[in-house]
Design an enzyme around this catalytic site. Structure first.
Site, PDB file in Angstrom:
ATOM      1  N   LYS A   1       0.671  -1.422   0.103  1.00 29.84           N
ATOM      2  CA  LYS A   1       0.200   0.203  -0.284  1.00 29.84           C
ATOM      3  C   LYS A   1       0.935   1.243  -0.142  1.00 29.84           C
ATOM      4  O   LYS A   1       0.663   2.688  -0.847  1.00 29.84           O
ATOM      5  CB  LYS A   1      -1.109   0.109   1.282  1.00 29.84           C
ATOM      6  CG  LYS A   1      -2.189   0.449   1.491  1.00 29.84           C
ATOM      7  CD  LYS A   1      -3.141   0.476   2.403  1.00 29.84           C
ATOM      8  CE  LYS A   1      -3.776  -0.041   2.684  1.00 29.84           C
ATOM      9  NZ  LYS A   1      -5.121   0.068   1.655  1.00 29.84           N
TER      10      LYS A   1
ATOM     11  N   ARG B   1      -3.626   2.978   8.055  1.00 32.81           N
ATOM     12  CA  ARG B   1      -3.800   1.614   7.493  1.00 32.81           C
ATOM     13  C   ARG B   1      -2.612   0.417   7.846  1.00 32.81           C
ATOM     14  O   ARG B   1      -1.316   1.023   7.868  1.00 32.81           O
ATOM     15  CB  ARG B   1      -3.881   1.696   6.108  1.00 32.81           C
ATOM     16  CG  ARG B   1      -5.712   2.427   6.286  1.00 32.81           C
ATOM     17  CD  ARG B   1      -5.807   2.420   4.034  1.00 32.81           C
ATOM     18  NE  ARG B   1      -7.376   3.243   4.373  1.00 32.81           N
ATOM     19  CZ  ARG B   1      -7.174   4.082   3.561  1.00 32.81           C
ATOM     20  NH1 ARG B   1      -6.316   5.057   4.331  1.00 32.81           N
ATOM     21  NH2 ARG B   1      -8.673   4.507   3.618  1.00 32.81           N
TER      22      ARG B   1
ATOM     23  N   GLY C   1      -6.922 -10.842   8.447  1.00 34.71           N
ATOM     24  CA  GLY C   1      -6.248 -10.977   9.411  1.00 34.71           C
ATOM     25  C   GLY C   1      -4.981  -9.898  10.339  1.00 34.71           C
ATOM     26  O   GLY C   1      -5.186  -9.542  11.130  1.00 34.71           O
TER      27      GLY C   1
ATOM     28  N   MET D   1      -4.072  -6.049  10.717  1.00 38.64           N
ATOM     29  CA  MET D   1      -5.086  -4.934  11.059  1.00 38.64           C
ATOM     30  C   MET D   1      -5.860  -3.746   9.980  1.00 38.64           C
ATOM     31  O   MET D   1      -4.619  -3.633   9.411  1.00 38.64           O
ATOM     32  CB  MET D   1      -4.585  -3.936  12.199  1.00 38.64           C
ATOM     33  CG  MET D   1      -5.787  -2.896  12.910  1.00 38.64           C
ATOM     34  SD  MET D   1      -5.959  -1.761  13.718  1.00 38.64           S
ATOM     35  CE  MET D   1      -5.107  -0.689  12.685  1.00 38.64           C
TER      36      MET D   1
ATOM     37  N   ARG E   1      -2.552  -1.586  -6.522  1.00 39.73           N
ATOM     38  CA  ARG E   1      -1.734  -2.360  -6.749  1.00 39.73           C
ATOM     39  C   ARG E   1      -2.664  -2.858  -7.553  1.00 39.73           C
ATOM     40  O   ARG E   1      -3.678  -2.835  -7.895  1.00 39.73           O
ATOM     41  CB  ARG E   1      -2.690  -2.396  -4.580  1.00 39.73           C
ATOM     42  CG  ARG E   1      -4.046  -3.104  -5.177  1.00 39.73           C
ATOM     43  CD  ARG E   1      -3.663  -3.703  -4.020  1.00 39.73           C
ATOM     44  NE  ARG E   1      -5.358  -4.585  -3.251  1.00 39.73           N
ATOM     45  CZ  ARG E   1      -5.677  -4.249  -2.122  1.00 39.73           C
ATOM     46  NH1 ARG E   1      -4.721  -5.017  -1.211  1.00 39.73           N
ATOM     47  NH2 ARG E   1      -7.530  -5.066  -2.041  1.00 39.73           N
TER      48      ARG E   1
ATOM     49  N   HIS F   1      -2.243 -45.575  -0.084  1.00 44.77           N
ATOM     50  CA  HIS F   1      -1.783 -46.292  -1.554  1.00 44.77           C
ATOM     51  C   HIS F   1      -3.378 -45.485  -2.010  1.00 44.77           C
ATOM     52  O   HIS F   1      -3.412 -45.175  -3.546  1.00 44.77           O
ATOM     53  CB  HIS F   1      -2.221 -47.652  -1.082  1.00 44.77           C
ATOM     54  CG  HIS F   1      -2.899 -48.396  -2.215  1.00 44.77           C
ATOM     55  ND1 HIS F   1      -4.529 -48.572  -2.390  1.00 44.77           N
ATOM     56  CD2 HIS F   1      -1.940 -49.249  -3.048  1.00 44.77           C
ATOM     57  CE1 HIS F   1      -4.394 -49.488  -3.784  1.00 44.77           C
ATOM     58  NE2 HIS F   1      -3.087 -50.159  -4.157  1.00 44.77           N
TER      59      HIS F   1
ATOM     60  N   SER G   1      17.594 -40.558 -12.817  1.00 46.12           N
ATOM     61  CA  SER G   1      16.017 -39.794 -12.361  1.00 46.12           C
ATOM     62  C   SER G   1      16.293 -39.914 -10.739  1.00 46.12           C
ATOM     63  O   SER G   1      16.585 -40.742 -10.224  1.00 46.12           O
ATOM     64  CB  SER G   1      15.332 -40.551 -12.755  1.00 46.12           C
ATOM     65  OG  SER G   1      14.082 -40.254 -12.567  1.00 46.12           O
TER      66      SER G   1
ATOM     67  N   CYS H   1      12.013 -37.811 -11.080  1.00 45.71           N
ATOM     68  CA  CYS H   1      10.078 -38.257 -11.472  1.00 45.71           C
ATOM     69  C   CYS H   1       9.511 -38.682 -10.001  1.00 45.71           C
ATOM     70  O   CYS H   1       8.359 -38.617 -10.611  1.00 45.71           O
ATOM     71  CB  CYS H   1      10.313 -39.383 -11.624  1.00 45.71           C
ATOM     72  SG  CYS H   1      11.588 -40.933 -11.201  1.00 45.71           S
TER      73      CYS H   1
ATOM     74  N   TYR I   1      15.299 -32.463 -17.350  1.00 42.43           N
ATOM     75  CA  TYR I   1      14.050 -32.524 -17.579  1.00 42.43           C
ATOM     76  C   TYR I   1      13.151 -32.846 -16.534  1.00 42.43           C
ATOM     77  O   TYR I   1      13.175 -33.372 -15.635  1.00 42.43           O
ATOM     78  CB  TYR I   1      13.574 -33.874 -18.609  1.00 42.43           C
ATOM     79  CG  TYR I   1      12.786 -35.271 -18.178  1.00 42.43           C
ATOM     80  CD1 TYR I   1      12.579 -35.107 -17.136  1.00 42.43           C
ATOM     81  CD2 TYR I   1      14.639 -35.449 -18.676  1.00 42.43           C
ATOM     82  CE1 TYR I   1      12.661 -37.169 -16.622  1.00 42.43           C
ATOM     83  CE2 TYR I   1      14.208 -36.804 -17.921  1.00 42.43           C
ATOM     84  CZ  TYR I   1      13.926 -37.646 -17.053  1.00 42.43           C
ATOM     85  OH  TYR I   1      14.016 -38.653 -16.320  1.00 42.43           O
TER      86      TYR I   1
END
Lengths: 964, 964
Positions: B32, B102, B111, B113, B346, B468, B846, B914, B934
């Site tokens: 702000k 503010r 939450g 103020m 903003r 599982h 991997s 992976c 990758y």
């Protein structure tokens, strides 16, 4: 000079003449080859010969058993050199050269092909030998020996088949001794041997001497990969890549008449270490006759009468070689027609007792330095000197009498004899009544500790080297054979049995925790004490001066601490507080604590949070109301009441435990580890509760289905059964709520402390109150509080902050000054990576290498050792069991990171190791090289560690000197 | 200029006037504050003010809530500057200055103020304000607002107590709107408010304006540590150390009559992303009136009629700010007596859909570059665009109707609606009959997979994020809510219930796998398809050009592979072959294989060893005999027969599976992982067998004790019960023999392969035969065979050697050329330490970061997540859940070692990941920075990963540019 000697054979890759080598070339020439070369070098009488080096064997294996290029040509060239030297020719019927072939690896090992003598003999050279010696019997006997040895060791024909032929010949002639067979008999035997070879192998005994030699050499190479040799190397941790050398040597004969003979001798007694030559010999015999035991050899001293000149010369050689090598020598010699020939010299193997005495004696004699004396004794040997052990002859006799039952895991060393008992209560009762007891169980659990405390030894049929039984037994210094799966342990019928042999409760049984053997009946045991072993005490005092690494002990009870101090421990590196929880009289309290911990801790946390919030905003009425409400809930809760009652009872008991430890270690540090294992370990087992509830339910259902069923005498009514089932179901639910799929990686250690802070706060209070109390009585308490299983610095920071409050509170209250430290175990890989951060909140580190190895390998030791780990070690997939010796490329590197990270953050940080590796000599050497402050091991291993630490320091110094 | 502006306040540590800052100072000034400063800087009309920076808040927290030294003096100085600017004085009854306070953190969060307006009013300045404005009602209303906001947010008095007073006043006067209250009413309300403050807090509402200001500022600071703010930061992974700024600003009033007003607006539609201003306003009102919703605000376009001049000016400001920030702005404004004042600008929050559309639109408009567009969309938002989801309004309505049941773990995202079914068989039957089914189980196991395959979603009451159910569901892309412990799932009674609400089998249920919510009945779901989302497709095509990292998918079945390809996957990074084993029709074969594996493999090994030995020494008759004997034993063994029969059946089935995968991925690599989980996972559960045997035994015993019992109708006889018990006992023994204390660290992965080589040989044969077959039909198969759980190079060397033989055998036999690779998972810490050695025998790596995280932390995810892990994350002990985002200091460092070790040994080594982290944007960024080739993730996360990979590359480039 030496350089010139070594440079000479440069052109030849695979072979060296004896005179081209020396004692330093053991790796290349093997032990035997290097010994022969060295004797040559110092001018002792050695029959000429050459060595095929280990590189040739390695190449042969590497190429899948192809003869290395050029090897046969080199052998041929070396043989010509030998021919020139002795003026005979290999295979020459007129003047035949005979040679022996012997294996010779860097370390001698059983299962390697030993010796083939008299190579070069065949039908034609035999005649030459007869003519040349004029001794037909001798020559035919030599031929007989060649075919017999060749057939057995090169062709793999069972030795007893040859023996049978000789036995039959002797039987026909009705004589007992081989010497009674004459030339004709031997000719017949040779013929029979050759038929045997033909029928067993389908080919003739090779007549070509060069083929004989080639086959013998390859047989030695192949024997390197024979099963027994491989097993031996696996067991002793010897690399399979070394290969063996092969020694080819001109024959000399101790069987050329009454002026000939052969023998073996040690320069000192290898059993006791006493000074003076020790050995035996046979007149008119070849070497293998001494070993075979067919004739009784005479003590070496009698040679002075038989052949005084040769004896004197041999005495001189002995003295000279012991002085030359500065080490007890194991010698082989042959006297051919009055002339002494040396066939072997090597360091003499010796018993543990002899090793210590010889090393200390030689240092006192000035033959070696104290440092060398320290390096002469294997640390493992010391271990054997301190544990009760069985007389090996008694073991043999018992085996012969069929009393050997089975072999299990050698889980905790020492010999133990006692009455078999199948439950902990009886073990405790009988033990307290003064009876020697061996507790026999399928496996043990915390409920059995009171029985174990009163037993002489533990035997289980299930579980590995870190099973409850094994760990507790090692901690207590109790002999333990674990996981002896061949045994059937029937705790209902009160008996154990294997193959029809049975031992019932109250009958004697003997277990050897060092070997894993189990015998029925009583075996005589020898119980050595350190105090009685003057040489060992002296050696260890030298070790203490040489070493840089401290040696501490793992001890949970004051009596362990006392023993550890006698053995030389300089501190307690690990006191496992949970073992105190496991005692029978405490378990009910511990369970009360655990079963109420969740509910109680939630209420305690709530109340505390409310108080904190209210302290921050004192004007807030809502918060004040919450403080009141939380306080009321706390006071109203039965769980809190039970929890706190259990905690305060345990506080009193633990305080007493710690007082005892501090008193025993007066002035020395005591590292106390806060509770580590998952809480469900203290609860009844899930499986037995599940069985009980299922059985009760089925029983109730079955009986409900029967009309008008009424309980008989001693039977419970349906109502009572239902109530019992509900009770058990509630227990099962409680246990299930805490059950974990992988408890090793679950709610343990500091995670437990963060979840139930009141438990560890109680422990810290007990430690510090104990320290204060003994301090007031003049004892110097040095408590070090250790927090286990840290992976993230925040865990430690949070816990440390809370616990320091407790310590301050105690010290303020008791008004005593006590120096204390907080530290942590480094036992998870992540802790090694972030050791620097962790060191911000830890005043000491202690490596828990057992867990560290488990997590770095991803192997649960309990699951793996019995199932695949040892198999992998055997197959060479793992070079060593990483739970015995620190795995340097993995675990070792992690430790290195942790040391460097920790000491960078906090220079001079105290770092030790309290895993089981702390008692393993090779791991101790590694710890030394890492710059740790101390190793901590079980009390019995303290002397071992003192020596191993000294050796590590000495080797480091030697290496530094070499590098300069 | 900027430097001068920033340098000016050098003397003042804690505060900046708006005109001293700019947009770049967000960290210091908060969002702000920076927005206000920037608007000031570009000349927009902003009421004067200053910002107390975040450092002040950090200092306040660091010192345990002490006001930073000098802060109050600075505030005083800044207030004097404001006074000079506007010509009023704070607290001056004659001409009072009023200010607002503010909060303004770097990220706005619930939450915190919010706002206190009209500070500076008290009984005396009120009179001044009345005089000054000539508007008593306005002034008294301002005082009323001050006390109300101050009382609620600074003093913590419940807001409804103030509301009650207003309600009562309105009721007394029988009016509905606040505006109907006149000055007198408001005076009464103010008095009532002040009495309320006195009674609630015990002190008067502070009359000293400076005290008001001080208290308001501290209230903002304190709200940073309020529970909701802390929870929010924990959830969103925002650091707790940032602190908040506080903005103090001269008041302007939108409630000064019909030429005044106030409103909020977005420069584009934040829900859909459509172009054009979007917002609403109220005439004659203050900002909180818009938010409070007491009066209905009007659409912003109508302002053109109400106040055309101000509207035009505002339109201009909007355009200017969007162009200035090159981003959608969320604006607050007030019009005081016709004059426009900007109170906030903003970045506008937006839905996922809007985010994508806005980014693509702006890039097309040329307002931002494509790269910027890529950086404007959160990868996580894309995930939401691809999973079916419930209409939020439908959810609200369902909750209001009491149909919300419980919230469990959001185990696999997506919305699913179906008929509740409580067993897998029914689920399969109904599913195949075309009914939508939700499978509801306490937990799932391999026996349930056939049901899961036919379900729309899974709901379990037990188990964590790697249970599982969760793993299989994610693999299948099925929505899953796991571990929903509030639910009672009664599989006997076929119902699930919570708090009296019950859903029976066949009734509808709706689950949201993205949030973990469970509703009874049907909820309307939206099923988006990638193909329909043109902007998203375009954005992802830009991402593909920007990224360096490949994106592959984890897929076990051909249909997953097809989906993955649609989503843009460039390969299969992980196909888990064991999931193929879990299918119902295969489980019997798999069990047959497992139960005979031990005995059969021993016989196979013996036979093979004999053949090898005999091949080495062909002359040896004993060895030949052993070959014959071993062969006979092999042929005679039933275990071998069953084992091999099972293997060859599985071979055929797996071959088909792989053919499908290769076809789907034609031309792209497919990494197939050989069997990994411990074999006992495929067997019936130990617990159920134990229950069954215990129950049978108890039943038999109970009935044996009843005289003349005879089985009733449908009951088994005692004999049949005994036979059943023996059968179950045998099963239990088999399961017990394989049971492990810590299965995660047990006989798994390559260890299994080394113990039962025939199983993995079968798998490799199936892979290669499949590759050959599809190749013959013109498909390009690129198989990469992955060996899991390697810790020591020898394991891999041994396994690799054996498997290469199998591959060669297949290729020789099929006469086809197929490019293939062998590689390994890096998922154990030791593998990271010795990655160089391992790379000798691996053509690709991997990372299995799930297991790697478990072993590096020593935490079993299944055990920990439900019990302590998430709690530790919540408490800030762990900064993040390491199973969601790669832990860089630990796991990340190990990965770094592995990459460096592997690529040093084998330059250009293909390395991927992976583990589940492969779909986590933050982890993807880390993988990019490590230089991996990758990431592989579940098909649905592929688009997310494409974007995240692009962002990683862009950020790296930006950083490099900055560094230059």
């Amino acid at each position: 000079m030496a350089a010139a000697r070594k440079a000479a054979p440069g052109a030849l890759r695979w072979t060296q003449l004896f005179e081209e080598g020396d004692a330093s070339m053991r790796e290349l020439l093997g032990g035997k080859g290097a010994g022969l070369a060295e004797m040559c070098r110092v001018g002792l009488p050695v029959p000429p010969g050459f060595t095929i080096n280990t590189k040739a064997c390695v190449e042969y294996m590497r190429t899948g058993r192809k003869i290395p290029a050029g090897l046969l040509d080199e052998v041929e060239a070396r043989m010509r050199a030998l021919e020139e030297k002795v003026g005979k020719r290999f295979g020459d019927p007129a003047n035949p050269l005979l040679v022996s072939v012997r294996s010779g690896a860097l370390f001698s090992m059983p299962g390697m092909m030993d010796t083939v003598l008299n190579l070069g003999l065949n039908d034609r050279t035999l005649d030459g030998l007869i003519r040349l010696t004029g001794n037909e019997r001798f020559a035919r006997d030599a031929y007989r020996r060649l075919i017999q040895m060749f057939g057995k060791t090169v062709l793999g024909i069972p030795g007893e088949k040859f023996e049978h032929i000789i036995q039959r010949a002797k039987a026909r002639k009705r004589v007992v001794e081989d010497t009674a067979l004459d030339a004709d008999d031997l000719r017949g035997i040779v013929d029979a041997f050759r038929r045997l070879v033909k029928s067993e192998r389908g080919t003739e005994f090779p007549q070509d001497p060069r083929e004989q030699l080639r086959m013998a050499i390859l047989a030695v190479f192949n024997s390197w990969q024979g099963k027994r040799a491989v097993d031996y190397r696996n067991f002793h941790g010897i690399s399979h890549d070394l290969g063996t050398a092969v020694n080819v040597q001109v024959m000399v004969f101790g069987n050329m008449g009454s002026d000939s003979g052969t023998g073996v001798a040690f320069t000192r007694n290898p059993a006791t270490g006493e000074r003076g030559m020790f050995g035996e010999y046979l007149m008119n015999a070849q070497g293998e006759d001494v070993v075979a035991g067919i004739r009784n050899p005479k003590p070496i001293a009698e040679l002075a009468k038989d052949l005084p000149k040769a004896y004197d010369e041999f005495l001189g050689v002995c003295e000279m070689l012991e002085r030359h090598y500065r080490e007890v020598q194991d010698l082989e010699f042959t006297i051919e027609r009055g002339r002494l020939w040396m066939l072997q010299t090597r360091s003499g193997k010796r018993t543990a007792q002899a090793a210590v005495k010889i090393a200390v004696d030689m240092a006192r004699e000035g033959l070696i330095s104290k440092e060398e004396a320290l390096l002469r004794v294997e640390p493992g040997q010391i271990d054997m000197l301190l544990h009760p052990r069985f007389d090996p002859r008694a073991k043999e006799a018992a085996s012969a009498a069929g009393r050997f039952m089975a072999r299990g895991l050698n889980a905790s060393p020492g010999a133990a004899v006692g009455l078999a008992v199948f439950d902990a209560d009886t073990a405790e009762a009988w033990g307290k009544a003064g009876k020697p007891v061996i507790l026999v169980r399928p496996e043990t659990n915390p409920d059995d500790v009171h029985g174990m405390l009163n037993a002489k030894g533990i035997l289980t049929s299930r579980g590995g080297a870190t099973s409850h039984a094994a760990v507790v037994a090692r901690g207590l210094g109790l002999p333990c054979v674990a996981g002896c799966e061949a045994l059937r342990v029937d705790v209902e019928a009160l008996r154990l049995s294997v193959d029809g042999r049975t031992v019932r409760q109250g009958e004697y049984i003997s277990i050897d925790g060092g070997t894993g053997e189990v015998f029925s009946g009583e075996l005589p045991a020898i119980e050595p004490r350190l105090e009685d072993q003057a040489e060992l005490i002296e050696l260890l005092s030298w070790a203490d001066k040489a070493r840089r690494l401290g040696v501490w002990a793992n001890a949970d009870y004051p009596r362990d601490a006392v023993r550890a101090r006698i053995f030389g421990a300089e501190g307690i590196g690990l006191c496992r507080t949970e073992h105190m929880f496991f005692e029978e009289d405490r378990l009910p309290m511990v369970r009360q604590m655990i079963l109420n911990a969740g509910e109680a801790q939630a209420l305690l946390d709530r109340s505390r949070a409310a108080e904190r919030a209210a302290a921050e905003r004192p004007e807030d009425k809502k918060l004040k109301a919450e403080v009141r409400a939380a306080g009321q809930a706390l006071r109203a809760s039965q769980a809190v009441r039970l929890y706190q009652a259990a905690l305060s009872k345990l506080l009193r008991l633990q305080r007493k435990d710690f007082e005892g430890l501090f008193r025993a270690m007066d002035g020395l540090p005591v590292i106390v580890r806060l509770i580590d294992p998952p809480l469900h370990e203290f609860l009844p087992s899930h499986d037995s509760l599940l069985e009980e509830t299922s059985a009760l339910r089925a029983r109730i259902e079955a009986l409900e289905g029967v009309r008008r069923w009424r309980p008989g005498k001693g039977q419970l009514s349906l109502g009572a059964l239902r109530a019992e089932m509900r009770r058990k179901e509630a227990q099962l639910r409680a246990v299930d709520a805490m059950r974990e799929a992988n408890p090793m990686l679950g709610l343990r250690g500091i995670r437990l402390g963060l979840t139930y802070p009141a438990i560890i706060a109680m422990q810290v209070r007990a430690i510090m109150e104990a320290a204060c109390r003994v301090t007031k009585r003049g004892v110097v308490a040095v408590p070090e509080i250790m927090i286990p299983l840290v992976s993230h610095v925040n865990e430690l920071r949070e816990t440390h902050r809370e616990l320091v409050e407790v310590v301050r509170d105690v010290l303020d209250h008791e008004c005593v000054k006590v120096a204390y430290k907080f530290g942590t175990m480094i036992e998870l890989p992540r802790a090694c990576f972030v050791a620097g951060e962790i060191a911000q909140h830890a005043e000491f580190f202690s490596f828990g290498t057992n867990d560290l190895t488990q997590t770095i390998f991803g192997i649960s030791r309990d699951d793996a050792e019995g199932k695949f780990l040892l198999q992998f070690v055997e197959k060479g997939i793992l070079p060593k069991n990483p739970f015995q010796t620190i795995d340097r490329p993995g675990v070792g590197e992690a430790m290195k990171m942790a040391v460097s990270g920790g000491r960078t953050q906090r220079p001079g940080l105290e770092i030790g190791i309290c895993g089981e590796h702390g008692g393993d000599p090779e791991s101790i050497e590694f710890c030394h090289s890492l710059g740790l402050n101390y190793v901590s091991c079980s009390p019995y291993r303290v002397p071992v560690a003192r020596l191993a630490a000294a050796q590590a320091a000495l080797r480091e110094r030697m290496k530094a000197a070499r590098d300069v």
